[in-house]
Scaffold this active site. Structure first.
Site, mmCIF file in Angstrom:
data_model
loop_
_atom_site.group_PDB
_atom_site.id
_atom_site.type_symbol
_atom_site.label_atom_id
_atom_site.label_comp_id
_atom_site.label_asym_id
_atom_site.label_seq_id
_atom_site.Cartn_x
_atom_site.Cartn_y
_atom_site.Cartn_z
ATOM 1 N N ARG A 11 0.823 -1.214 0.000
ATOM 2 C CA ARG A 11 0.000 0.000 0.000
ATOM 3 C C ARG A 11 0.853 1.258 0.000
ATOM 4 O O ARG A 11 0.594 2.201 -0.755
ATOM 5 C CB ARG A 11 -0.926 -0.018 1.226
ATOM 6 C CG ARG A 11 -2.044 -1.035 1.126
ATOM 7 C CD ARG A 11 -2.749 -1.213 2.437
ATOM 8 N NE ARG A 11 -1.852 -1.775 3.439
ATOM 9 C CZ ARG A 11 -2.190 -1.983 4.712
ATOM 10 N NH1 ARG A 11 -3.392 -1.642 5.136
ATOM 11 N NH2 ARG A 11 -1.332 -2.509 5.566
ATOM 12 N N ASP A 33 10.683 -5.398 -5.104
ATOM 13 C CA ASP A 33 9.777 -6.175 -4.257
ATOM 14 C C ASP A 33 10.461 -7.467 -3.850
ATOM 15 O O ASP A 33 11.498 -7.834 -4.416
ATOM 16 C CB ASP A 33 8.459 -6.462 -4.972
ATOM 17 C CG ASP A 33 7.256 -6.365 -4.036
ATOM 18 O OD1 ASP A 33 7.434 -6.618 -2.823
ATOM 19 O OD2 ASP A 33 6.153 -6.025 -4.496
ATOM 20 N N ARG A 34 9.871 -8.132 -2.893
ATOM 21 C CA ARG A 34 10.492 -9.339 -2.344
ATOM 22 C C ARG A 34 10.461 -10.478 -3.368
ATOM 23 O O ARG A 34 9.551 -10.552 -4.204
ATOM 24 C CB ARG A 34 9.765 -9.767 -1.078
ATOM 25 C CG ARG A 34 8.291 -10.032 -1.297
ATOM 26 C CD ARG A 34 7.572 -10.464 -0.037
ATOM 27 N NE ARG A 34 6.146 -10.577 -0.276
ATOM 28 C CZ ARG A 34 5.554 -11.575 -0.916
ATOM 29 N NH1 ARG A 34 6.287 -12.583 -1.401
ATOM 30 N NH2 ARG A 34 4.243 -11.595 -1.091
ATOM 31 N N THR A 98 9.845 1.248 10.326
ATOM 32 C CA THR A 98 9.906 1.323 11.786
ATOM 33 C C THR A 98 10.135 -0.076 12.355
ATOM 34 O O THR A 98 10.135 -1.060 11.627
ATOM 35 C CB THR A 98 8.618 1.923 12.370
ATOM 36 O OG1 THR A 98 7.490 1.100 12.008
ATOM 37 C CG2 THR A 98 8.399 3.333 11.846
ATOM 38 N N HIS A 153 -3.417 2.207 15.047
ATOM 39 C CA HIS A 153 -3.085 1.898 13.653
ATOM 40 C C HIS A 153 -3.926 0.725 13.161
ATOM 41 O O HIS A 153 -4.591 0.046 13.948
ATOM 42 C CB HIS A 153 -1.603 1.549 13.505
ATOM 43 C CG HIS A 153 -0.700 2.739 13.513
ATOM 44 N ND1 HIS A 153 -0.253 3.309 14.686
ATOM 45 C CD2 HIS A 153 -0.167 3.480 12.501
ATOM 46 C CE1 HIS A 153 0.526 4.350 14.393
ATOM 47 N NE2 HIS A 153 0.593 4.471 13.079
ATOM 48 N N LYS A 157 -0.457 -3.678 11.067
ATOM 49 C CA LYS A 157 0.830 -3.155 11.561
ATOM 50 C C LYS A 157 1.470 -4.171 12.496
ATOM 51 O O LYS A 157 0.812 -4.703 13.397
ATOM 52 C CB LYS A 157 0.636 -1.813 12.269
ATOM 53 C CG LYS A 157 1.956 -1.129 12.629
ATOM 54 C CD LYS A 157 1.745 0.319 13.038
ATOM 55 C CE LYS A 157 3.048 0.990 13.458
ATOM 56 N NZ LYS A 157 4.039 1.012 12.357
#
EC number: 1.17.1.8
Length: 263
Positions: A11, A33-34, A98, A153, A157
């Protein structure tokens, strides 16, 4: 200036790609991307209904060789891998990821010796303005006010408290001449007893599609002050990240959003 986006199919990655495409003076250089992602091999703009001419790749080195700056909102292990490759290639990095440990965050300074690195737990201009308001309030309300930080959130998350909430706690603690590690309380359950003087409490909410709400509560006797920021979309994060990419291109050193915004 060419920008690479990590986590291109997510997203945030899609929001970043769209923002880059709409920002004058920058172009999309690569989309990462992975391995195993369905997006690999497709045009980076497929989900947006656009044709970018950039094919999503899982080859980090090949992707970064096509960019001046990487914007990375992924996961700590992936970001650190990207940083290592970026350092070898001389590609600057904007980190919005994060969930890093204190040791991992400390390593960013080492990367900054070779390339430009911007790291901030939140790229939003509004959030960074909120940080300044919190700093002022924390100094004024250093005595007689209990501090609680509440964040909410979306259900996807994976880290808690959020990086933004932790940054808010650090700002309060430093403004009052202390360290967050000495004051933070991350959980309360059962018979906790009276609130310990001087602690900074954290409360975490996860659910639905909440983009990000953060409140710092200064609770005194007879009054309370609440400083709140609410994000309705991820657009402000994306715009701040692209602004940071423009700022850090061609530089060396470790920077934050205060540097980017001139605060």
């Amino acid at each position: 200036m060419k920008i690479a986006i990590a986590g291109a199919s997510g997203r945030m990655g899609q929001m970043l790609i769209d923002t880059v495409l709409r920002t004058p003076g920058v172009t999309l250089g690569a989309a990462l991307d992975r391995p195993g992602s369905d997006a690999v091999g497709q045009d980076a703009g497929v989900k947006l209904g656009k044709t970018t001419g950039v094919i999503v790749t899982d080859d980090v080195r090949a992707g970064l060789s096509q960019a001046d700056v990487l914007i990375d909102f992924t996961r700590p292990d992936a970001t650190l891998n990207h940083l290592n490759v970026a350092r070898e290639l001389g590609t600057a990095v904007v980190i919005g990821t994060t969930g890093f440990t204190a040791e991992q965050k400390a390593s960013f300074k080492t990367y900054g010796e070779s390339i430009g690195v911007v790291w901030a737990p939140n790229m939003s201009v509004g959030v960074n303005a909120t940080f300044k308001l919190i700093e002022v309030a924390a100094k004024i309300l250093a005595q007689g006010y209990d501090v609680e930080i509440i964040e909410a959130h979306h259900k996807h998350k994976i880290d808690a408290p959020s990086g933004t909430a932790l940054k808010m706690g650090e700002i309060v603690a430093e403004a009052q001449g202390t360290k967050l590690a000495d004051r933070a309380v991350y959980a309360r359950e059962g018979e906790t007893g009276p609130r310990e003087l001087g602690t900074i409490g954290f409360a975490t909410v996860r659910g639905g599609d909440i983009v990000g709400d953060h409140t710092v509560l200064f609770a005194g006797d007879g009054e309370r002050i609440e400083i709140t920021h609410r994000s309705n979309t991820r657009q402000s994060y994306a715009e701040g990240a692209v602004r940071a990419a423009v700022y850090v291109a061609g530089k060396k050193g470790l920077y934050d959003m205060n540097d980017v915004l001139g605060l």
